[in-house]
Each structure stands twice: as structure tokens, then as C-alpha cells.
Design an enzyme around this catalytic site. Structure first.
Site, short mmCIF file in Angstrom:
data_model
loop_
_atom_site.label_atom_id
_atom_site.label_comp_id
_atom_site.label_asym_id
_atom_site.label_seq_id
_atom_site.Cartn_x
_atom_site.Cartn_y
_atom_site.Cartn_z
N ASP A 36 0.87 -1.18 0.00
CA ASP A 36 0.00 0.00 0.00
C ASP A 36 0.90 1.22 0.00
OD1 ASP A 36 -2.46 1.54 0.32
OD2 ASP A 36 -1.79 1.91 2.37
N SER A 37 0.30 2.41 -0.22
CA SER A 37 1.08 3.65 -0.14
C SER A 37 1.54 3.95 1.28
CB SER A 37 0.23 4.81 -0.65
OG SER A 37 -0.91 4.97 0.16
N CYS A 67 -4.26 -1.46 -1.85
CA CYS A 67 -4.28 -0.02 -2.09
C CYS A 67 -5.34 0.26 -3.15
CB CYS A 67 -2.89 0.42 -2.60
SG CYS A 67 -2.84 2.12 -3.21
N GLU A 119 -2.89 9.19 7.86
CA GLU A 119 -1.44 9.08 7.98
C GLU A 119 -0.90 9.99 9.09
OE1 GLU A 119 0.88 7.08 6.32
OE2 GLU A 119 -0.70 6.00 5.27
N CYS A 160 -10.81 2.97 -0.46
CA CYS A 160 -9.39 3.13 -0.19
C CYS A 160 -9.13 2.41 1.12
CB CYS A 160 -9.07 4.62 -0.09
SG CYS A 160 -7.45 5.00 0.64
N HIS A 192 -7.24 2.97 3.43
CA HIS A 192 -7.08 3.84 4.60
C HIS A 192 -8.42 4.13 5.29
CE1 HIS A 192 -3.13 4.80 2.85
NE2 HIS A 192 -2.81 5.37 3.98
#
Lengths: 267, 267
Positions: free
Chosen positions: B10-11, B73, B152, B185, B187
Site C-alpha cells: 500500500d502507499s 491499495c 497518515e 481506499c 485507509h
């Protein structure tokens, strides 16, 4: 007279606040601008990563035979100035000193606020620079980690609801407390209207503008002024179109034909 | 029986929503996780950049002789699945198909919402995948570019004011309109509490969870289950400490000793 370009870099769009002011002050200077849009933001990343990226950015700019380098990025200026200066081989300027100096000149109460990225605030660089000039100053710092994503997504206009909400969250505590507030990341002056609406009585110090003025002085002192030519070339590490669109809005003139892409990790 | 690890990327932190569910379903599988925290976010970047980063991430995971790859992701799954699959040489799974399938099974009104990054929503990948299964579905999509920076930066708890404000901005338009909403997503499930508070009657579909279930099925069908061993190694491209801190909060167990740093641009 030295007609070589100056090199300017930032993690993304933020350094344009420097470019806009510098082009106004010295329209006869050539600029090579690099925005590391493929790796933006810097300010939420760790010290080692920030140093690595800054040194690559400088190596790229040096490939244009630049006569001076401007770190138009609050995060790199705060976290990696020593490493950057050691690798530059040409006069180099960061945003911290000029901006801290302007704040010390502006304040009447010696109570100064500092806004910056998490990395910038964590470094204490602005605080240290102000205290060197004004040892009794009281300094209140606040990291604003959402401001860069807001700006990079184009959410910087005065009527943008998300920008206003984030700004309230970060800024309400400064109301009535400080008389001068440093926008210590070059992205933040894009949010000037939003910030000033929340803190109407406060003097805002713009890292882009102060660094532009200091760069003019530095070029004069080092006998590096050009006096002919001019024009800016833009390089980015992500899509040129996205950058050109937002840059044109901010600079108030089209830049589309002037934006090129670079593989920055090769430097 | 195949005791090789699966590779997951993932990012940044988002893929942990997959890891958390997958570890619960199949505790006897080894995982190599890569979070590209030095270049996060992906979802605001251009297609070429996303493809380049995804191919580097896959090359890195392949260096561990992985038996399968999970693109945990939403952005890479939506924008670069074809390129990723062509380079993988092992079975590969993305979040889009399993998540779209779950949404199509959940909805009673055939009105489905999709949340994702700018790149994900721009690609139309979820919409296309849902319409293949349910041609008359009405789909309403919304890019939420601040959700990844919020997560994040650790702003994902239910009582976080900024997360709540951003969620209102993005989600209010879905109220009373759709009965099922894809968190497209990986996240976004970290913001589940915040999202559910704003849309209490809606069924939320979790890309991490659905992909974990689909990965179990894929391993079974390809006779790739391990049945012994287990454990996850984490790799990141930025500071291991910052990742370990947030990952431990989210996974609800410490991971500090398991996080290593990698120079991803060398792959």
C-alpha cells in the site's frame, strides 16, 4: 553580471510563493524551479528521508549550472539546511533566517507564533533563529499537517469550507496571544486569506516573500545579479498538467508550456 | 501446502486494514508488508507516477519469493491493475473486484456510493466493476483527498474534530441517497467510526476486509495455503518509528521490532 539561472526547489507548489515575489522584485533573473510533486509532502516525513530528497533536488538543480540555490521549502530549511549547504557549492539561502528576522522586526509584544509542518515544528529551527535575534521573545509553535495537502489539492481559496475548518482547528489558540505569526511553510501563504480571516488583527509573516527579499540582497552582495533575460522553467516529478493548472491559478498567468517532468530519483 | 509468504503493499498505513483481517482469518500465513511511507499519498498523484511506484513495490515484494501479491491499495488497484498483474508472475489480487462484489450483494435499493482517492474516483474502476455485476445500479462517487493525510497523521479516532469536519464535507450528500457505501481506499476503514456516525443507517463496505476474504479464497483455489508458521514483516520507505507507532495503535499489538526500512527507488 551573471546571467546563469538561480535554482529554487520545494516539495510541490509551495515554492511558488517565493517565485511570485522574486519575479516581481527581479524580473530579469532566470529561474529553474523544481517541485517534487511525486513525493510531496515532505513535512510529515522523517529526517533521513527529507535529507535524501533535498540532496537529490540540489543535484538536479546543479545540473543547470545555477549561480545560487534557494530552499523555498520550510521543511528542508528547518531539518536539512546543514546537509543542503554542504552539498550546494554555490551560495544557498533558506527560508528560516529571513522569515525569523522579519518576525522579530514586526512584533511589538515580543510574542510570536510559528506555523509549520510537523517536521519543521519538531526541529525548533524557527524558534532558535528568533531567540538568537530576540532572546526574550515568547514563541508559540503549532504544526499544521493538513495545510500542505489542502493547498496541493487546490483547497486554498478564502471560501473553501475545509480550509476554513482546518485553519480554525490550528489557529484559534493564537487569537489574542501573539501579535505576529510566521507562515513558516511556503505553502501557507496560499492560505493567507483563510488565515487572516480567523486572526484579523495579527501580522502575518510570509516565508516566500521574506526569502525573495533576502535572495535579492544575497545576489547583490555576491555580485550575481543578471540584469538581462528572465523567465522561469518549471520541473516536477509528477504530472505536469496538475501542476500547471494549480500553478497558473496561483501565479495568475499560464505556465503550461513551461512545465517539464523529471525522474528525480536518478539524481 | 506452500509456506512462502504473501506480499502485500500500500502507499502507507492503509493496507493494515487488510492485514488485520487477514491475520484473523488465516493466522498461519506469513506476510511481507510494504508501506511506501516515503512517497505517500498515491491517490493525488498522476497515472504514470502511480504505475511506476506500483511496479517498484511489486519488484521489492518479489525479492521475497512471495507466492501471491495483494494490492492492498485502492489507488493502485483502480489505476494500475493491468500493469501490476502483468509484472507479478504470481497470482495477484486487487481490492476493487472483491469490494464491488460485496457492495452488490449488500444493497437492497441498487443505489451504491463509492468513496476513494482522486485517482481512484477518476478511474471509474469501482463503478465499472459494480455495473458488470448489477447493470441497473445507480452509483454516486466522491473523491475524498483529505482522508489519507488525516489517517497518515493519526487523525482517525471517532472524537477527532478535523476528521469529523472533513467527513461531513464529503459525506453529507450521501445521507438518504444510497443504502450501501464502499470505503474504496484501504485507509478509510480506519475512519469507520467517524463515517458511521455521520451516516448511521448505511451499510459500509470495507475494502480491507473484503479483500482479505477474497485472498483466503484465492489461496485455497490455487492450493497455496500454508497451515503452519505465520507472522508479518513490515517494510517502509520512511521512518520506521512513525509507522510502528501508528500501526501499533491500529493493529492493537506492538509492531516496533518488526519494521524495517527499504530504499524502494532501487527496485
Amino acid at each position: 553580471m551573471d546571467t546563469r539561472p538561480i535554482g529554487v526547489f520545494d516539495s510541490g507548489l509551495g515554492g511558488l510563493t517565493f517565485v511570485k515575489e522574486f519575479e516581481r522584485l527581479l524580473p530579469r533573473e532566470k529561474i529553474v524551479y523544481f517541485g517534487d510533486t511525486g513525493r510531496v509532502p515532505y513535512g510529515t516525513k522523517g529526517r533521513d528521508t527529507i535529507i535524501k530528497y533535498a540532496l537529490q533536488d540540489i543535484r538536479f538543480l546543479k545540473s543547470f549550472d545555477v549561480k545560487a540555490i534557494v530552499i523555498a521549502c520550510g521543511t528542508v530549511s528547518s531539518v536539512a539546511f546543514g546537509e543542503a549547504a554542504a552539498s550546494a557549492d554555490v551560495p544557498i539561502i533558506s527560508v528560516v533566517k529571513p522569515t525569523a528576522g522579519a518576525a522579530a522586526r514586526c512584533t511589538k509584544t515580543e510574542r510570536i507564533g510559528v506555523l509549520g509542518t510537523s517536521a519543521t515544528i519538531g526541529s525548533g529551527a524557527y524558534k532558535k533563529a528568533i531567540l538568537e535575534l530576540m532572546p526574550d521573545a515568547e514563541i508559540k509553535s503549532r504544526a499544521c499537517p493538513l495545510f500542505v495537502p489542502l493547498v496541493e489539492n487546490g483547497y486554498f481559496r478564502r471560501d473553501n469550507q475545509l480550509a476554513r475548518l482546518a485553519a480554525h482547528e490550528y489557529l484559534d489558540e493564537f487569537s489574542g496571544d501573539v501579535d505576529t505569526l510566521i507562515m513558516g511553510c511556503t505553502h501557507y501563504p496560499l492560505l493567507r486569506g483563510v488565515i487572516q480571516d480567523i486572526l484579523p488583527g495579527i501580522t502575518l509573516v510570509d516565508a516566500g516573500l521574506e526569502t525573495a527579499k533576502a535572495t535579492v540582497k544575497m545576489l547583490e552582495q555576491n555580485d550575481l545579479l543578471s540584469g538581462k533575460g528572465g523567465g522561469t522553467r518549471y520541473f516536477v516529478s509528477d504530472s505536469t498538467d496538475d501542476f500547471a493548472r494549480l500553478a497558473s491559478i496561483f501565479l495568475e498567468h499560464p505556465v503550461a508550456d513551461m512545465v517539464e517532468k523529471v525522474e528525480i530519483e536518478k539524481y
